[in-house]
Scaffold this active site. Structure first.
Site, PDB file in Angstrom:
ATOM      1  N   CYS A 152       0.836  -1.206   0.033  1.00  0.00           N
ATOM      2  CA  CYS A 152       0.101  -0.026   0.006  1.00  0.00           C
ATOM      3  C   CYS A 152       0.728   1.325   0.063  1.00  0.00           C
ATOM      4  CB  CYS A 152      -0.885   0.077   1.311  1.00  0.00           C
ATOM      5  SG  CYS A 152      -1.940  -1.236   1.231  1.00  0.00           S
ATOM      6  N   ARG A 179       5.348   0.067  -6.240  1.00  0.00           N
ATOM      7  CA  ARG A 179       5.012  -0.641  -4.630  1.00  0.00           C
ATOM      8  C   ARG A 179       4.276  -1.774  -4.847  1.00  0.00           C
ATOM      9  NH1 ARG A 179       6.810   2.253  -0.009  1.00  0.00           N
ATOM     10  NH2 ARG A 179       5.009   1.260   1.264  1.00  0.00           N
ATOM     11  N   TRP A 194      -2.970  -2.708  -1.643  1.00  0.00           N
ATOM     12  CA  TRP A 194      -2.429  -3.941  -1.843  1.00  0.00           C
ATOM     13  C   TRP A 194      -3.151  -5.220  -1.072  1.00  0.00           C
ATOM     14  CZ3 TRP A 194       0.056  -8.180   0.083  1.00  0.00           C
ATOM     15  CH2 TRP A 194       0.758  -9.382  -0.989  1.00  0.00           C
ATOM     16  N   ASN A 202      -1.384   2.001   5.540  1.00  0.00           N
ATOM     17  CA  ASN A 202      -0.444   0.921   5.148  1.00  0.00           C
ATOM     18  C   ASN A 202      -0.053   0.254   6.546  1.00  0.00           C
ATOM     19  OD1 ASN A 202       1.485  -0.665   3.959  1.00  0.00           O
ATOM     20  ND2 ASN A 202       2.878   0.893   4.081  1.00  0.00           N
ATOM     21  N   GLY A 203      -0.236  -1.219   6.319  1.00  0.00           N
ATOM     22  CA  GLY A 203       0.248  -1.810   7.624  1.00  0.00           C
ATOM     23  C   GLY A 203      -0.926  -2.753   7.681  1.00  0.00           C
ATOM     24  N   GLU A 251      18.734 -16.313  -8.501  1.00  0.00           N
ATOM     25  CA  GLU A 251      18.289 -14.917  -8.712  1.00  0.00           C
ATOM     26  C   GLU A 251      17.734 -15.140 -10.423  1.00  0.00           C
ATOM     27  OE1 GLU A 251      17.612 -12.313  -7.329  1.00  0.00           O
ATOM     28  OE2 GLU A 251      17.452 -10.894  -8.630  1.00  0.00           O
ATOM     29  N   LYS A 258      14.122 -13.578 -11.205  1.00  0.00           N
ATOM     30  CA  LYS A 258      13.861 -12.468 -12.282  1.00  0.00           C
ATOM     31  C   LYS A 258      12.804 -13.071 -13.433  1.00  0.00           C
ATOM     32  CE  LYS A 258      14.754  -9.908 -10.492  1.00  0.00           C
ATOM     33  NZ  LYS A 258      15.178  -9.574  -9.301  1.00  0.00           N
ATOM     34  N   GLU A 314       9.409 -13.476 -11.832  1.00  0.00           N
ATOM     35  CA  GLU A 314       8.607 -12.377 -11.570  1.00  0.00           C
ATOM     36  C   GLU A 314       8.228 -11.588 -12.638  1.00  0.00           C
ATOM     37  OE1 GLU A 314      10.950 -10.393  -7.629  1.00  0.00           O
ATOM     38  OE2 GLU A 314      12.314 -10.524  -9.434  1.00  0.00           O
ATOM     39  N   HIS A 324      19.471 -35.281  -8.427  1.00  0.00           N
ATOM     40  CA  HIS A 324      18.573 -35.975  -7.414  1.00  0.00           C
ATOM     41  C   HIS A 324      17.264 -35.329  -7.774  1.00  0.00           C
ATOM     42  CE1 HIS A 324      21.966 -36.960  -5.240  1.00  0.00           C
ATOM     43  NE2 HIS A 324      22.503 -35.925  -5.396  1.00  0.00           N
ATOM     44  N   LYS A 346       6.705  -3.884  -4.472  1.00  0.00           N
ATOM     45  CA  LYS A 346       8.140  -3.626  -4.309  1.00  0.00           C
ATOM     46  C   LYS A 346       8.575  -3.793  -2.778  1.00  0.00           C
ATOM     47  CE  LYS A 346      12.000  -1.964  -5.830  1.00  0.00           C
ATOM     48  NZ  LYS A 346      12.952  -2.862  -6.671  1.00  0.00           N
TER      49      LYS A 346
HETATM   50  C1  G6P Z   1       9.971  -7.643  -2.841  1.00  0.00           C
HETATM   51  C2  G6P Z   1      10.462  -7.184  -3.978  1.00  0.00           C
HETATM   52  C3  G6P Z   1      11.828  -7.805  -4.401  1.00  0.00           C
HETATM   53  C4  G6P Z   1      12.960  -7.692  -3.096  1.00  0.00           C
HETATM   54  C5  G6P Z   1      12.198  -8.156  -1.703  1.00  0.00           C
HETATM   55  C6  G6P Z   1      12.987  -7.917  -0.528  1.00  0.00           C
HETATM   56  O1  G6P Z   1       9.587  -9.140  -2.902  1.00  0.00           O
HETATM   57  O2  G6P Z   1       9.787  -7.301  -4.933  1.00  0.00           O
HETATM   58  O3  G6P Z   1      12.549  -7.097  -5.568  1.00  0.00           O
HETATM   59  O4  G6P Z   1      13.984  -8.402  -3.164  1.00  0.00           O
HETATM   60  O5  G6P Z   1      10.911  -7.703  -1.499  1.00  0.00           O
HETATM   61  O6  G6P Z   1      12.871  -6.371  -0.517  1.00  0.00           O
HETATM   62  P1  G6P Z   1      13.927  -5.494   0.073  1.00  0.00           P
HETATM   63  O7  G6P Z   1      13.525  -4.140  -0.022  1.00  0.00           O
HETATM   64  O8  G6P Z   1      14.345  -5.911   1.614  1.00  0.00           O
HETATM   65  O9  G6P Z   1      15.566  -5.721  -0.635  1.00  0.00           O
END
Ligand code: G6P
Length: 612
Positions: free
Chosen positions: A2, A27, A74, A100-101, A483, A487, A490, A506, A607
């Site tokens: 949010c 976000r 959100w 937000n929260g 990673e 990516k 995502e 395995h 985000k």
């Molecule tokens: C969310 C974001 C990711 C990020 C993760 C941790 O899932 O979409 O891109 O890596 O949070 O966020 P931070 O701000 O703690 O790196």
């Protein structure tokens, strides 16, 4: 997650709020709404889906007024719907709230308020807040501020709130506890927001509200007090980046722009952390003697930052004599990790607001540990709660899929590992100089990979279809495989799995067939890892797998085994993950583009994950 904005000034509030919400879109959200004080009433507009839907509503039914609050939601409590969208109102419509929260005790508060005649419209936890404030006013609170103070003290959980009172038109209120919120100071106008990029184009300085503080924001001044009512002197600070840093700058997406920024950011970090005499300077937060005696490091993080932490572990264990562990913050906080005060805890986070990582810091502090954060956002909760901070200094990262923050976190780990090594004499000064000289080659190598993006695009377009893909790597590049897969899933929504190549037999080998793309990170190494990777690739080849290799420039042999090769320049083994991942970022990017997804705002993702 949010996003909250608020405005008080002499401009029309609605367009200012919408602009702020647009800058918070990254976000993650699924509905949006604003409320504006208009001729003695608080009027609102809300809509599900993208902000454009809300804008359309506002075009058909505009809102006039010069103070207001806005929100991107959100969904947590209740599906994304108009009625669950913020702002939420008190029964008499004299109080509007954006939040937000998560309010953990909302159910009991709701029951109590229902018993007192309040009628709730939504399924949200947030709606109890305006009703609580209304109830406090009914029961004789001396002022709106007093009502807010009383109401907030009843809440359990986390909040960043913006509050508008019908009967106090010269103020917008805000408060925070565990969720981010800042106050932006403009010229004859003031703002509240979840983060600085939301209002960067309009402000000259910023006040970082602390947990447990409430602010009454007026057009020309800000008054702050604690939940107990003690006055707090506002401490405005200059903003360290420019509004252009939060713009797309001619790129088709923020993510592509951020991928391109990496060579510059990596170079700048080397300049920032290496002094003129060639020594590494990590600032005064933790003394050299502390590192001399240190025997254990615990890295905690989420998502992409966790993969950076895995790289940090491999590197620090390789270069120093210290035992290093990495854990997912969401696991760490609920297991029993046997941490003693002698353990250094390193949280890694782009935003500095991730709820699980923050909770881990608080636990570490309770155990008496020192906390050294690796973080990108000044003034964030993590920065304020840690003993020392190594800033990644990437500027705002807007694309939901983290790219530049990741390589910057890797660079910080490389510098930190070499710094610790130097202090503990694990390596000689000459050896460290050698490592640093090779670390300086990394930004150019990353630049080279980006220059080669057309080749990567063609390969991505060839393999983007199909339901799944597999990423494999070993040792330093095992986190790179994870990673790369992250990516891809995502932003392209293709199922992707990262695996340690040695584990393939395995389980994942059962998946291999001619249609499954297997992305193998197989850059040359000075040890046996390269040969081992080649053996794994041969095993895939023997089963007619569709192999795409990330390989070192000049490695002709690998072509014979693979369908496609993403060539990257040769750098020292330890630093290959910083270069290799950029090829995988671009690969995911172009796959997502071919699949037609919303790259900067992938579905369901946020985000900044400010709730558990
Ligand atoms: C969310 C974001 C990711 C990020 C993760 C941790 O899932 O979409 O891109 O890596 O949070 O966020 P931070 O701000 O703690 O790196």
């Amino acid at each position: 997650m949010c996003g909250v904005v608020g405005y008080i000034g002499s401009k029309s509030a609605a367009p200012v709020l919408i602009d702020g919400l647009r800058r918070l879109e990254y976000r993650g959200y699924d509905s949006a709404g604003i409320a504006v004080l208009s001729e003695g009433r608080i009027l609102s507009r809300k809509e599900t889906g993208r902000l454009a839907n809300l804008e359309k509503v506002l075009t058909d039914a505009p809102l006039q007024g010069t103070r207001g609050i806005g929100h991107t939601r959100w969904a947590t409590h209740g599906a994304p719907s108009q009625v669950n969208s913020h702002p939420h109102f008190s029964s008499d419509e004299a109080v509007a709230v954006v939040h937000n929260g998560i309010i953990e005790n909302y159910a009991e508060l709701r029951d109590e308020l229902t018993g007192k005649g309040h009628h709730f419209l939504s399924e949200t936890d947030t709606e109890v807040i305006p009703h609580l404030i209304e109830q406090e006013l009914k029961e004789g609170a001396a002022s709106p501020l007093a009502a807010v103070l009383h109401a907030l003290k009843r809440l359990r959980g986390a909040y960043a709130v913006g509050i508008l009172f019908r009967d106090e038109p010269d103020a917008v209120y805000c408060a925070r506890l565990g969720s981010p919120l800042i106050i932006g100071l403009g010229d004859g106008e003031n703002f509240i927001a979840s983060d600085v990029p939301a209002i960067i184009n309009r402000i000259s300085s910023v006040i970082y509200l602390n947990d447990g503080e409430i602010a009454r924001v007026r057009q020309d001044r800000v008054e702050i007090c604690t939940l107990e009512g003690a006055t707090v002197e506002p401490d405005p600070q200059a903003v360290s980046f420019h509004s252009e840093d939060a713009e797309c700058a001619g790129f088709e997406t923020f993510m592509l722009k951020e991928i391109h920024e990496q060579p510059r950011i990596l170079r700048a970090l080397l300049g920032q952390y290496i002094s003129a005499d060639g020594s590494i300077d990590i600032g005064p937060g933790l003394k050299p003697d502390y590192f001399r005696k240190l025997n254990r490091i615990m890295i905690v993080a989420c998502g992409t930052a966790y993969h950076a932490g895995m790289y940090g572990k491999l590197l620090m264990e390789n270069l120093t004599g210290i035992a290093v562990e990495t854990d997912l913050a969401s696991e760490f906080r609920y297991r029993d990790p046997k941490i003693d005060p002698g353990t250094l805890v390193i949280p890694v986070s782009q935003s500095g607001e991730t709820a699980d990582t923050l909770a881990s810091i608080r636990m570490a502090k309770d155990w008496g540990c020192r906390v050294l954060a690796i973080c990108n956002v000044e003034g964030s909760s993590m920065v304020r709660e840690s003993d020392a901070v190594l800033f990644t200094n990437c500027g705002p990262e807007i694309g939901v899929a983290s790219t530049k923050a990741y390589t910057a976190q890797q660079m910080i780990f490389a510098l930190l590992a070499l710094y610790i090594t130097g202090i503990r004499n694990d390596l000689t000064p000459e050896q460290i100089k050698g490592y640093l000289s090779e670390l300086h080659e990394v930004p150019d190598a990353v630049h080279y990979v980006i220059q080669n993006k057309e080749t990567i695009r063609k390969i991505a377009e060839k393999h983007h279809d199909g339901p799944s893909s597999l990423y494999m790597g070993r040792k330093f590049n095992y986190p790179t495989a994870l990673e790369g897969a992250l990516k891809n899933k995502e932003i392209s929504y293709q199922h992707a799995e990262g695996y340690a190549a040695g584990e393939m037999k395995h389980g994942p080998i059962a998946l291999i067939n001619e249609s499954l793309p297997v992305i193998c990170i197989c850059t040359k190494t000075s040890d046996e890892v390269y040969e081992k990777m080649l053996s794994n690739i041969k095993e895939v080849e023997a089963r007619n797998g569709r192999i795409i290799a990330v390989a070192t420039e000049g490695d002709i042999e690998i072509r014979k085994l693979t369908q496609d090769v993403l060539y990257v320049p040769e750098v020292r083994d330890e630093f290959t993950p910083i270069v290799n991942v950029v090829a995988l970022q671009l690969m995911a990017y172009y796959a997502a583009r071919a699949r037609g997804t919303d790259i900067d705002k992938p579905r369901n993702l946020a985000k900044s994950v400010t709730v558990e």
